[in-house]
Design a protein around this motif. Sequence first.
Motif, short mmCIF file in Angstrom:
data_model
loop_
_atom_site.label_atom_id
_atom_site.label_comp_id
_atom_site.label_asym_id
_atom_site.label_seq_id
_atom_site.Cartn_x
_atom_site.Cartn_y
_atom_site.Cartn_z
N VAL A 166 -1.25 1.85 -3.77
CA VAL A 166 -2.08 2.62 -2.84
C VAL A 166 -3.44 2.87 -3.49
CG1 VAL A 166 -2.30 4.76 -1.53
CG2 VAL A 166 -0.04 3.73 -1.87
N ARG A 167 -4.47 2.59 -2.72
CA ARG A 167 -5.81 2.87 -3.22
C ARG A 167 -6.15 4.32 -2.90
NH1 ARG A 167 -11.38 -0.54 -1.96
NH2 ARG A 167 -12.68 0.56 -3.47
N THR A 168 -6.43 5.10 -3.92
CA THR A 168 -6.75 6.50 -3.76
C THR A 168 -8.22 6.74 -4.11
OG1 THR A 168 -6.27 7.21 -6.02
CG2 THR A 168 -4.40 7.01 -4.52
N GLU A 169 -8.68 7.95 -3.87
CA GLU A 169 -10.07 8.30 -4.23
C GLU A 169 -10.30 8.13 -5.73
OE1 GLU A 169 -12.51 8.95 -2.33
OE2 GLU A 169 -11.69 9.62 -0.40
N THR A 200 -8.12 -10.13 -3.06
CA THR A 200 -9.23 -10.48 -2.17
C THR A 200 -9.11 -9.76 -0.84
OG1 THR A 200 -8.03 -12.41 -1.32
CG2 THR A 200 -9.47 -12.75 -3.23
N ALA A 201 -8.04 -8.99 -0.66
CA ALA A 201 -7.86 -8.24 0.57
C ALA A 201 -8.77 -7.01 0.59
CB ALA A 201 -6.40 -7.80 0.72
N GLU A 202 -9.21 -6.63 1.77
CA GLU A 202 -9.97 -5.40 1.92
C GLU A 202 -8.98 -4.24 2.05
OE1 GLU A 202 -12.76 -5.59 5.07
OE2 GLU A 202 -13.79 -7.38 4.30
N VAL A 203 -9.02 -3.33 1.08
CA VAL A 203 -8.07 -2.22 1.04
C VAL A 203 -8.84 -0.91 1.02
CG1 VAL A 203 -6.07 -1.23 -0.12
CG2 VAL A 203 -6.50 -3.69 -0.31
N VAL A 208 -2.10 0.69 1.77
CA VAL A 208 -1.11 0.11 0.88
C VAL A 208 -1.38 -1.38 0.69
CG1 VAL A 208 1.36 -0.46 0.60
CG2 VAL A 208 0.67 1.79 1.49
N LEU A 209 -1.29 -1.82 -0.55
CA LEU A 209 -1.35 -3.25 -0.86
C LEU A 209 0.00 -3.66 -1.44
CD1 LEU A 209 -3.13 -5.86 -1.17
CD2 LEU A 209 -3.45 -5.14 -3.55
N GLU A 210 0.62 -4.69 -0.87
CA GLU A 210 1.91 -5.16 -1.36
C GLU A 210 1.72 -6.39 -2.24
OE1 GLU A 210 4.87 -3.56 2.15
OE2 GLU A 210 4.18 -5.64 2.27
N VAL A 211 2.39 -6.39 -3.38
CA VAL A 211 2.30 -7.49 -4.35
C VAL A 211 3.73 -7.89 -4.72
CG1 VAL A 211 1.50 -8.22 -6.62
CG2 VAL A 211 0.12 -6.63 -5.26
N SER A 212 4.10 -9.13 -4.38
CA SER A 212 5.48 -9.57 -4.62
C SER A 212 5.54 -10.59 -5.74
CB SER A 212 6.10 -10.16 -3.35
OG SER A 212 7.40 -10.64 -3.62
N GLU A 213 6.01 -10.16 -6.88
CA GLU A 213 6.22 -11.09 -8.00
C GLU A 213 7.34 -12.06 -7.67
OE1 GLU A 213 7.04 -8.26 -11.02
OE2 GLU A 213 4.95 -7.64 -11.26
N GLN A 214 8.34 -11.62 -6.90
CA GLN A 214 9.46 -12.50 -6.55
C GLN A 214 9.01 -13.61 -5.60
OE1 GLN A 214 13.31 -10.85 -5.60
NE2 GLN A 214 12.86 -8.95 -6.69
N GLN A 215 8.15 -13.29 -4.64
CA GLN A 215 7.65 -14.34 -3.74
C GLN A 215 6.78 -15.34 -4.50
OE1 GLN A 215 6.14 -13.18 0.11
NE2 GLN A 215 7.52 -11.44 0.23
N GLU A 244 -4.18 -9.23 3.14
CA GLU A 244 -4.57 -8.04 3.87
C GLU A 244 -3.69 -6.86 3.46
OE1 GLU A 244 -4.24 -9.15 7.94
OE2 GLU A 244 -2.06 -9.30 7.91
N ALA A 245 -4.20 -5.67 3.72
CA ALA A 245 -3.46 -4.46 3.38
C ALA A 245 -2.42 -4.16 4.45
CB ALA A 245 -4.44 -3.29 3.26
#
Length: 357
Positions: A166-169, A200-203, A208-215, A244-245
């Motif tokens: 999650v991108r926070t302040e 490269t997604a605009e967040v 929330v940004l999802e990052v899948s090491e398994q994929q 994308e986010a």
Amino acid sequence: MSLKARLAREIALTGPMTVADYVTRCLHDPADGYYATRPELGARGDFITAPLVSQMFGELIGLWMIETWRRLGAPDRFRLVEVGPGDGTLMLDLLRAAHVAPDFLQAADLVLIEPSRPLREAQARQLAESALEPRWVASVAALPADAPILLVANEVLDCLPARQFVRTEGGWAERRVGVTEDGELTFGLSALTGGLIETTAEVGVGQVLEVSEQQAAFGRDLGDLIRRSGGAALLIDYGRARPEAGDTLQALQRHRKVDPLAEPGACDLTQCADFPTVLEAAVRAGADVTGCLAQGEFLKRLGIETRTYRLKASRPEAAPVIDRQLSRLVAPDQMGELFKACAIFSPRSLDLPAFNA
């Protein structure tokens, strides 16, 4: 002790758990994981997949496989592989369609990749009288590269979980699963060491940004295999065609969305396929890839509308049902746009059906 109680105790002792680790435990815990103990597919189960909507889906995948095999030069030996075959319906329909090409069946070595014991048993029952006798291996990495590969993975990537950031302040934080004082599971944020996430997604703040090491690992292993063996892997799933986010974690029980923390192991948990990550990993491993096609367009290019017409002609009493099945698979407001198809292949000169139409 229930899986929920065991997870709560573990979190209390070792600290909050990543979303990816939580999903993995819910799906694959040996004692209580959903796929390890109680997967329920179909109209009476928890979710339905395209092969269970209509026989046309698996039949068209079969014709895609036959044509790809021919474009590979019709090798006299190849591996026909399905990852995550569900209850075996897709492969059963694929093999039935393949009766139009006896040489294809004669050359094929059928291999299924399935971690779930209950689903392996269902696949064995479903395919007991099919044209080919299947055998099972544990993973893509277990496949040798001594023969060309033709592989299909339908709704597999969405079972490979992602961590959530999650991108926070004040920078990036990771969303994790914690436990309250009364033993209930809850989501919370943990400060991220380093504070940087490359994307490269605009967040925006709060997204929330999802990052899948398994994929990513799946794409890498599949790309490496296809590079070494030659052939093609067809991937079909619901997901993103560009970075994308978005928070895509969902739990399904009897076709309804439920709280993913309420009953760990009692429902199916999924997250969107991250096609850009999977395809980039495959390219880095040395394979070539297509872009993504919407499932509706992919199936139309394979001739699903003609197949629908012929089915209705042979079974006029079932025409309304067949029309509804077609709509479910290709309509933009159903599976037609949300689900996408892409392929990983080698050699580069291989012209794959539907993707270059």
